[in-house]
Design an enzyme around this catalytic site. Sequence first.
Site, PDB file in Angstrom:
ATOM      1  N   TYR A  61      -1.824  -1.176  10.368  1.00 23.51           N
ATOM      2  CA  TYR A  61      -3.486  -1.536  11.315  1.00 23.51           C
ATOM      3  C   TYR A  61      -3.777  -1.001  12.238  1.00 23.51           C
ATOM      4  O   TYR A  61      -4.258   0.089  12.579  1.00 23.51           O
ATOM      5  CB  TYR A  61      -3.686  -3.437  11.558  1.00 23.51           C
ATOM      6  CG  TYR A  61      -3.134  -4.082  10.216  1.00 23.51           C
ATOM      7  CD1 TYR A  61      -3.920  -4.285   9.106  1.00 23.51           C
ATOM      8  CD2 TYR A  61      -2.129  -4.880  10.522  1.00 23.51           C
ATOM      9  CE1 TYR A  61      -3.263  -4.296   8.190  1.00 23.51           C
ATOM     10  CE2 TYR A  61      -1.569  -5.426   8.836  1.00 23.51           C
ATOM     11  CZ  TYR A  61      -2.372  -5.900   7.992  1.00 23.51           C
ATOM     12  OH  TYR A  61      -1.671  -5.946   6.984  1.00 23.51           O
ATOM     13  N   LYS A  92       0.924  -0.983   0.143  1.00 25.55           N
ATOM     14  CA  LYS A  92       0.160   0.284  -0.363  1.00 25.55           C
ATOM     15  C   LYS A  92       0.796   1.197   0.339  1.00 25.55           C
ATOM     16  O   LYS A  92       0.584   2.046  -0.524  1.00 25.55           O
ATOM     17  CB  LYS A  92      -0.886  -0.294   0.985  1.00 25.55           C
ATOM     18  CG  LYS A  92      -2.213  -1.100   1.203  1.00 25.55           C
ATOM     19  CD  LYS A  92      -2.740  -1.065   1.980  1.00 25.55           C
ATOM     20  CE  LYS A  92      -3.795  -2.467   1.954  1.00 25.55           C
ATOM     21  NZ  LYS A  92      -3.889  -2.468   3.588  1.00 25.55           N
TER      22      LYS A  92
END
Lengths: 331, 331, 331, 331
Positions: A256, A80
């Site tokens: 996360y 990402k």
Amino acid sequence: MEVVQQDTQIRFNNHEHSRKIKAWVQDNRTYANLGKCANYIPALERANPSQLGICIIGSNGSMVKMGDFDTAFTLQSISKVIGFIAACIDYGISYVLERVDVEPTGDAFNSIIRLEVHKPGRPFNPMINAGAITVASLLGGRNPVEKVESILLLIERIVGRYPTINEEVFHSEWQTAHRNRALAYYLKEMGFLDCTVEEALEVYLKQCSIEVTTEDVAMIGLVLANDGYHPIRKEQIFSKEVARLTKALMVTCGMYNASGKFAAFVGIPAKSGVSGGILAAIPPRGRSGDSPFMDGCGIGIYGPAIDEFGNSVAGVMLLKQISREWDFNIF
Amino acid sequence: MEVVQQDTQIRFNNHEHSRKIKAWVQDNRTYANLGKCANYIPALERANPSQLGICIIGSNGSMVKMGDFDTAFTLQSISKVIGFIAACIDYGISYVLERVDVEPTGDAFNSIIRLEVHKPGRPFNPMINAGAITVASLLGGRNPVEKVESILLLIERIVGRYPTINEEVFHSEWQTAHRNRALAYYLKEMGFLDCTVEEALEVYLKQCSIEVTTEDVAMIGLVLANDGYHPIRKEQIFSKEVARLTKALMVTCGMYNASGKFAAFVGIPAKSGVSGGILAAIPPRGRSGDSPFMDGCGIGIYGPAIDEFGNSVAGVMLLKQISREWDFNIF
Amino acid sequence: MEVVQQDTQIRFNNHEHSRKIKAWVQDNRTYANLGKCANYIPALERANPSQLGICIIGSNGSMVKMGDFDTAFTLQSISKVIGFIAACIDYGISYVLERVDVEPTGDAFNSIIRLEVHKPGRPFNPMINAGAITVASLLGGRNPVEKVESILLLIERIVGRYPTINEEVFHSEWQTAHRNRALAYYLKEMGFLDCTVEEALEVYLKQCSIEVTTEDVAMIGLVLANDGYHPIRKEQIFSKEVARLTKALMVTCGMYNASGKFAAFVGIPAKSGVSGGILAAIPPRGRSGDSPFMDGCGIGIYGPAIDEFGNSVAGVMLLKQISREWDFNIF
Amino acid sequence: MEVVQQDTQIRFNNHEHSRKIKAWVQDNRTYANLGKCANYIPALERANPSQLGICIIGSNGSMVKMGDFDTAFTLQSISKVIGFIAACIDYGISYVLERVDVEPTGDAFNSIIRLEVHKPGRPFNPMINAGAITVASLLGGRNPVEKVESILLLIERIVGRYPTINEEVFHSEWQTAHRNRALAYYLKEMGFLDCTVEEALEVYLKQCSIEVTTEDVAMIGLVLANDGYHPIRKEQIFSKEVARLTKALMVTCGMYNASGKFAAFVGIPAKSGVSGGILAAIPPRGRSGDSPFMDGCGIGIYGPAIDEFGNSVAGVMLLKQISREWDFNIF
């Protein structure tokens, strides 16, 4: 296992630092017991959960490698970061941020709620799946192959080697990507995808399946640490603005749902993947005179036993120790 | 208006930096037109929206003050930082984090949704109201007066002056705190409050009503920048661990729902309040040789015209320019 | 336009009731101005928004048709009722309710939030898309063609005519079904689909594209009104338990997010579709001695101008008047 | 225990129906083992979980009482029905529905999420706490005592006895109402309360603490069944419109989060309370010729062992059997 490498560019690191890293890897490897390998696809499930490896590359070219540093693993969510940088290189920050915001969410990486509640808002940030798929869809290239190529070429420019896609992993991801397809169709309906859902997913899942080692990841971290400049190749790969923005995103959203805790207790721009990899970038700074890597460094870690959040258990503990001992905390 | 102050501890700052700050304040003051003063209580509504003031204090004691630096304003959400530090001093980080997490949310500061969805989870972080009220309830002291006192004394230790509570603001806040009462009763039911709802609210709303100037805020920022050490008073006010954790929280959650954008484009640990104040802490670093305040500094800003997120419009723009020009971005 | 039809089974209705219905259709047709045709696919957008038609069939075979009663339209969400009944016929109520609950939600028909918040819960009811797609997936049949066939045959048994699928509508729905695909992939991941996502969507979108007239819909309503018994064909089509359950679902969830208001002010089991159709079932009852259709009746309405909730504006107003004038309210 | 009562108005019921009810009460009492008494306040916790009692009053004045029919219990959420009717009597349906919608939600009775997501929407319906507190605040009367009085007087008109408030229950509710206070302060901020939070809560918690028996509740159900007309006192207590609307609300929202399931499998307008009471209204109808209570009846049930949704376990099972055996299902 310890490796101290040298070539025209990469120089020996001093022995004391190697010795410390060796001890820390040994000490923190035991934390792997607290996690387990991702098991939603066979390739990840087959990983050896007790492995832990690290590669640190300093701005001056010094390198330390320790433990299972040479196990190949797939980038997964670490991609990402690369995808976001590639999109910013191709289209500029402003264009990309019209499609994806940069706010942390506290939601799970694959959450769809916020898209509906904040309708018709952009995905909250490029580090959650919704944002990463959006970014994948707008990468330069007329088709999925070309879009993935823009990521592969960016990695090649940084690590000096054209990376391969692990086709088994990609195939498995493709088969099991129900949740990502749900997200992508939602994004499509809302008008955030620049291509078809299947194309966006192909790009996203292929970028997740790019195979690397800790050294590759460390080199990417090194360039981020140096604000887009590659101190070994002596080349500006991407702009300082993109680098700073990316590192800020890594701090606020990179680990996360444990990003806040990681910032609070480790304090390093980092991005993890469910394969157990962690990319970290230590900006140069002059705080404590006796730490190594005063000019900044990149770190690549691999430890496939992950915690409930998706982060390498032993990897996070290792980074925490390094940050504390060598004062790498940026705050 | 320009003030360069000197006493036994605070020294003149060089003229060039003062001149630049003066120009930047003038330039960015115009952005105030894009915001408006908070209007939920009279005292905030009465503020002059065109004001903009700043105070910067370096680790070596140098100080620059410019613009409306001496307007008194209430801490509002900036007090969340002080309250969190005070609680950590009194009870230790572990104890506090049992009651409040450190994860960013992306929700509005006064959101209640997440408490219900993640039931029975802790409030997500001490920078949102739910978390700050929880922290207020566990401050040292047997009653609200003593709990507020622990915050007032902490501020006194840092700024050298026992601050006053703006009773008019507190009274107004108390009258209109329906949403905060809703949050507090929810927290009470979930068992997160260490005292009654009314006591927790009294503490929280009084800490929000503490009156300060940009210099006070800059001094607090200076101590944070120096990891809890007061470089002028030469005293460790709180631990390095608390300081690092607090700065991480400021980066991930300090600027309301624009925290991600602020991290991405300004890159400084900061906390804002709806009164228009901003607290910023610039850690020492050695990146660019020619910037001022190489040893770190604290910044206090006041600009009461706020944007949709609750942040001073002109204040954010001013900080953005300073960060860019002097390379204060920590990433 | 007025039609009073007779054949061996369908008998003339008395003139007074026809006259009243005629007036009410004329009066309520003007409400169509307050809505507009669904415009997400061309076939629906092309509808004439000023149309309003109705067919009422009594348990004794009497029928009244008025206005644009013979315009063909696609079932859309009305098919959710038929699909649910077909699944219950094939597998029994218990089996079906293991996959889909029967609770109203208050969420939009295409909402995905609740699936995530209540994870890993079943879709809340078969009248929202998530539930209807789940039901479509478990219909009897080894492939989509056979599954759709089970719905088509059920309709044939009721209306005496094998219905056709409007291929243009199906094709358009298929092309634009991003949100439904998102829902379906989400359901797939959660294990609620008995077939592939594409198969479930083919079934669901084909059942939505079945072409009917108000008479067909009224006949379906008639059988529901008579607890699964077809009073004209003198045949039990499905069980009383399935009929009662289905009518309860229609009351609590049948009119999208206006189901509560429709129950409160109209009080009739009904299900609407975005094409502008409404299916209503008036159970037999003996409340007021002078109302027509004392033995129950089925009603089919068509009025393509829909409101913000997705219900035919003029159709709802017409039903409201009929319910009030003839005391059809079941409460 | 069996009682067949007679006075000038209430007549003997035939023996066969009494015999059946007696058997059903005995049979369904065993289901009480599957639930347990509410335990958030002592008075509820002290109830005898094995109790089950019922009172049915027909429109012709016949009455059946069986089991623990004469145990006094507090209305709790059943009072939401009375409060809503009282508000509609005082201000008309339109005025009340400006403050509270009539849509089912699927959320828990004390949920606050929807208020935030649908901001600035009204509470979704008067059967959830947010809606009931809103309704309590707008009852006729200048203070809490007068507002509660409007409910007490309405009950007196129906049951012929001025009910008492169980002060112990009210006191306990008042002490533990953190969640309701949270809801009320939220509503206050959004502008939905016509009085102070404390006043609204006093009204709401007092109405919850009104003490009744199954006969009182059955009489209320009887008036609802007869569209607001009291067949024994021969008096229209409230309008048919209010009665129909209220029964619709009971069907869509009356049994907490199991309202959909109750509608699907029992099919009777009903409202439950955590004290174990159930109010049911069976409208008159002529479906099956051999059922008792063809002209409608009211039912009061008491069975303090409640399920996870808050409904009397044995009471729901008893109503289900009665509905099935005597065809009371309205659908």
